[in-house]
Design an enzyme around this catalytic site. Structure first.
Site, short mmCIF file in Angstrom:
data_model
loop_
_atom_site.label_atom_id
_atom_site.label_comp_id
_atom_site.label_asym_id
_atom_site.label_seq_id
_atom_site.Cartn_x
_atom_site.Cartn_y
_atom_site.Cartn_z
N PHE A 236 -24.34 -8.51 11.74
CA PHE A 236 -24.60 -8.52 10.30
C PHE A 236 -24.03 -9.74 9.59
CE2 PHE A 236 -24.61 -3.94 11.40
CZ PHE A 236 -25.94 -3.69 11.12
N ASN B 39 -6.27 -4.11 -6.78
CA ASN B 39 -6.27 -5.56 -6.63
C ASN B 39 -5.80 -6.19 -7.93
OD1 ASN B 39 -7.33 -5.74 -3.93
ND2 ASN B 39 -9.29 -5.09 -4.77
N GLU C 160 -6.73 1.41 -3.33
CA GLU C 160 -5.78 0.33 -3.59
C GLU C 160 -6.09 -0.30 -4.94
OE1 GLU C 160 -6.19 -2.64 -0.58
OE2 GLU C 160 -8.23 -3.21 -1.17
N ASN D 289 -15.88 -3.95 6.65
CA ASN D 289 -15.04 -3.61 5.51
C ASN D 289 -15.04 -4.67 4.41
OD1 ASN D 289 -14.00 -1.05 6.47
ND2 ASN D 289 -12.84 -2.24 7.97
N GLU E 200 -3.53 7.48 7.02
CA GLU E 200 -4.04 8.47 6.08
C GLU E 200 -5.36 9.04 6.58
OE1 GLU E 200 -4.15 6.12 2.57
OE2 GLU E 200 -6.10 5.23 3.03
N LYS F 191 0.81 -1.22 0.00
CA LYS F 191 0.00 0.00 0.00
C LYS F 191 0.84 1.27 0.00
CE LYS F 191 -4.40 -1.59 1.86
NZ LYS F 191 -4.21 -3.01 1.54
#
Length: 683
Positions: free
Chosen positions: A409, A351, A349, A296, A261, A177
């Site tokens: 969830f 992938n 990002e 996420n 960040e 990253k």
């Protein structure tokens, strides 16, 4: 249609010759448990149905044999395209996956170790041995496992075996990253304000966070899939976040480096599909909206995004291609962005693999991304120009998981699929899966059951087809998240496009509780449940009449049933009368007509309630009359009784089996009688 695609008390009336028999009051009590639950198709070795497929040129030679270094639905997905291209396939599997669908679909199969992934699907030595023994010319890694492992790609290259994906340089550059962010800035890609280096310790993390300004995102440099990520709103959370993220990063990726960040609050997660070749060509294949997430991780995706205008789409696409070209990217890949409410977008990002949600892109572009990856890996240039890439229609994907949506969830559920039917009989439906009836959802692997995709000419049609597909999806044996998926796609905020990555926590701040019935839906549910109960009683009575070895009795003629129904601790009086396949039902003063074929042997039942079509599922049926059904997608906690029906005054008409004179009557009005009791004697 574009897209790559591969569902009692009885009043005795007349006897023979107009004779009227005494009025009898018969009281029988039956309890009927009705679970107000979600819905679910048919599948064996069929992975999905093709609605519109890309062209396959049999004269274009690629590889004779490809090994798929993966399992489950993505392995099946790759095998399907290979078969269309005339390529033989090799499946790898752990010992517990020996009877899996992907193993049965492949031309060859090799066991690479025991169940734990570290000893099988991540076991490079065993996989390399499988490549050698089968003489596979290329390897498709799918997603996850070794798909973004540069060492695996290097080992394949050392033995002249093609890795179907980008080269090791691109994997390395985009997998880190910190490095990827520096490359993105150099390529003039919008990036999130933050610290470009490695954070050394908690004290430095606090200093950097203060400089950037709270809130900040602390995340693993080598991370992905939501692991090693923490949001910090103050110094204390930054210190805790640094510690927990570094520990999680080390255990998950073997790399504890972190970066910090600026955290973009309430953003959308929108990604661009890119495709590049070995000749310097690269395309952007439009966007995917992936904002519906939990922990996420994506839950619902769609293409295109309802939020983007053509100008923003183009800008995002061009920046994604610029980044791909900066690392000489040659395969299918995905550049992910965070987009704020003003349509400012920031690189997140890249992938370097096939994305889980790639089917929605295939649907609106007509491209087979697996085919394109294979062609590029062989060295062919791209067949399309940017101007050739369309947006035809709309596609939505729901990730169907063996999870309990009522717990955070979605907490994983394990078990064996006792019954499984995919809704591929419905129009515009594609299901990518790697399971079949009898398959086990194991503790060792991701609990995904399938990817359910629907396509329509516009978003409204695609979403309606998804609602129908979820209602018609039969899954038994494991807990699943279909109730949550259905609620998301019918939610008013989702329909209007008012979504962000915090959608689930915003809409369900106290957790997901299932579908709250409106008054109309409640009455429909009570009418359907009562009608199904009466239909089951009539069916049971019919079999008793025909199987009885005693004196034949003419089938009773039913007038009406008065039922006491308990739903959510409220008692409702329901009166049901029948006329052929239609039941007239009076619920709390409202009258409804319920029509169906009443095929009680089917797990799915299509019911029409005053012109509204509903699909319900009969989850279980006991000999004593207890039944569990599913309505409007809502799943309840196991064992919870949602609806109990008591047949208080089931009115039946009794007729004599022969002509005769009444000798004696053994009951009087108001008596409770049981099966086999002597009621009336004839001379």
């Amino acid at each position: 249609m574009a897209g790559f695609w591969t569902g009692a008390a009885a009043l005795a009336t007349a006897g023979r010759r107009g004779r009227r028999w005494p009025k009898l009051l018969m009281r029988s009590v039956a309890l009927w448990t009705v679970k107000h639950v979600p819905h679910y198709s048919r599948r064996y070795l069929v992975v999905s149905r093709t609605l519109c497929s890309a062209g396959y040129d049999s004269n274009e030679k690629t590889f004779d044999k490809i090994l798929i270094a993966n399992r489950g639905e993505i392995a099946c997905r790759v095998i399907k395209t290979c078969k269309k291209m005339g390529i033989k396939t090799v499946a790898i599997h752990s010992d517990v996956d020996a009877s899996s669908v992907h193993v049965k679909m492949a031309d060859e199969a090799v066991c690479v170790g025991p169940a734990p992934t570290s000893k099988s699907y991540l076991n490079m030595n065993a996989i390399m041995d499988a490549v050698r023994s089968t003489r596979a010319q290329a390897v498709h890694p799918g997603y996850g496992f070794l798909s973004e492992n540069k060492e695996f790609a290097k080992r394949l290259a050392a033995e002249d075996v093609i890795f179907i994906g980008p080269d090791t340089h691109a994997i390395q550059a985009m997998g880190d990253k910190i490095e990827s962010k520096l490359l993105a800035k150099k390529a003039k890609v919008n990036t999130i304000p933050g610290f470009d280096g490695v954070v050394k310790d908690a004290d430095e993390a606090v200093r950097i966070a203060r400089e950037i300004g709270y809130p900040v995102m602390i995340k693993a440099s080598a991370g992905g899939g939501g692991k090693g990520m923490r949001i910090a709103w103050d110094d204390e959370e930054t210190r805790d976040g640094f510690r927990f993220s570094s520990q999680e990063a080390a255990s998950s990726f073997g790399d504890d480096r972190l970066l910090i960040e600026k955290f973009i609050d309430n953003p959308r997660h929108i990604e661009i599909q890119v495709l590049g070749d070995k000749h310097g060509n690269a395309l952007w294949l439009n966007e995917r909206e992936c904002s519906i997430q939990r922990r996420n991780q994506k839950v619902v995706e769609e293409a295109p995004s309802i939020f983007l205008d053509s100008e923003t789409r183009r800008a995002m696409g061009e920046q994604a291609v610029a980044l791909a070209k900066a690392v000489n990217y040659s395969s299918a890949g995905t550049v992910e962005f965070l987009v704020d409410s003003k349509k400012n977008f920031y690189f997140l990002e890249m992938n370097t693999r096939l994305q889980v949600e790639h089917p929605v892109t295939e649907c609106i572009t007509g491209l087979d991304l697996v085919q394109e990856m294979i062609r590029v890996a062989k060295g062919y240039p791209l067949r399309h120009k940017q101007a050739d890439i369309p947006i035809n229609g709309w596609a939505v994907e729901c990730r169907v998981y063996a999870e309990d949506p009522y717990k955070s969830f979605g907490l994983p559920s394990v078990g064996r699929l006792s019954q499984y039917e995919e809704p591929i009989h419905l129009p515009g439906v594609r299901v990518d899966s790697g399971i079949q009836p009898g398959s086990d959802i194991s503790i060792y692997y991701d609990p995904m059951i399938s990817k359910l995709i629907t396509y329509g000419s516009d978003r409204t049609e695609a979403l309606k087809r998804m609602e129908d597909a979820l209602d018609s999806y039969v899954i038994r044996g494991v807990t699943h998240n279909i109730a949550l998926l259905r609620e998301v796609i019918i939610n008013s905020r989702f329909i209007e496009g008012d979504i962000n990555t915090k959608f689930l926590s915003d809409v369900y701040p106290d957790g997901f509780k299932g579908h709250p019935l409106t008054e109309t839906e409640r009455n429909q549910f009570l009418a359907v449940a009562s009608s199904l109960f009466v239909a089951s009683q009539l069916r049971a009575q019919h079999f008793q009449d025909h199987e009885s070895s005693r004196v034949p009795i003419v089938k009773p003629q039913v007038a009406s049933w008065e039922l006491s129904v308990k739903l959510h601790d409220e008692i409702h009086t329901v009166v049901v009368s029948s006329s052929g396949p239609t039941f007239s039902v009076e619920v709390d003063g409202s009258k409804l007509n319920v029509t169906s074929t009443w095929n009680l042997a089917s797990p799915l039942l299509s019911v029409n309630v005053d012109g509204t079509q509903r699909t319900i599922q009969c989850l279980s049926r006991e000999a004593g009359g207890n039944m569990s059904i599913q309505f409007l997608g809502t799943v309840v906690a196991e064992g919870q009784e949602i609806c109990v029906i008591e047949a208080m005054k089931m009115q039946n008409s009794m007729t004599a089996g022969k002509t005769g004179k009444v000798k004696s009557v053994h009951c009087k009005a108001g008596d409770t009688v049981g099966e086999g009791d002597l009621l009336v004697e004839l001379e």
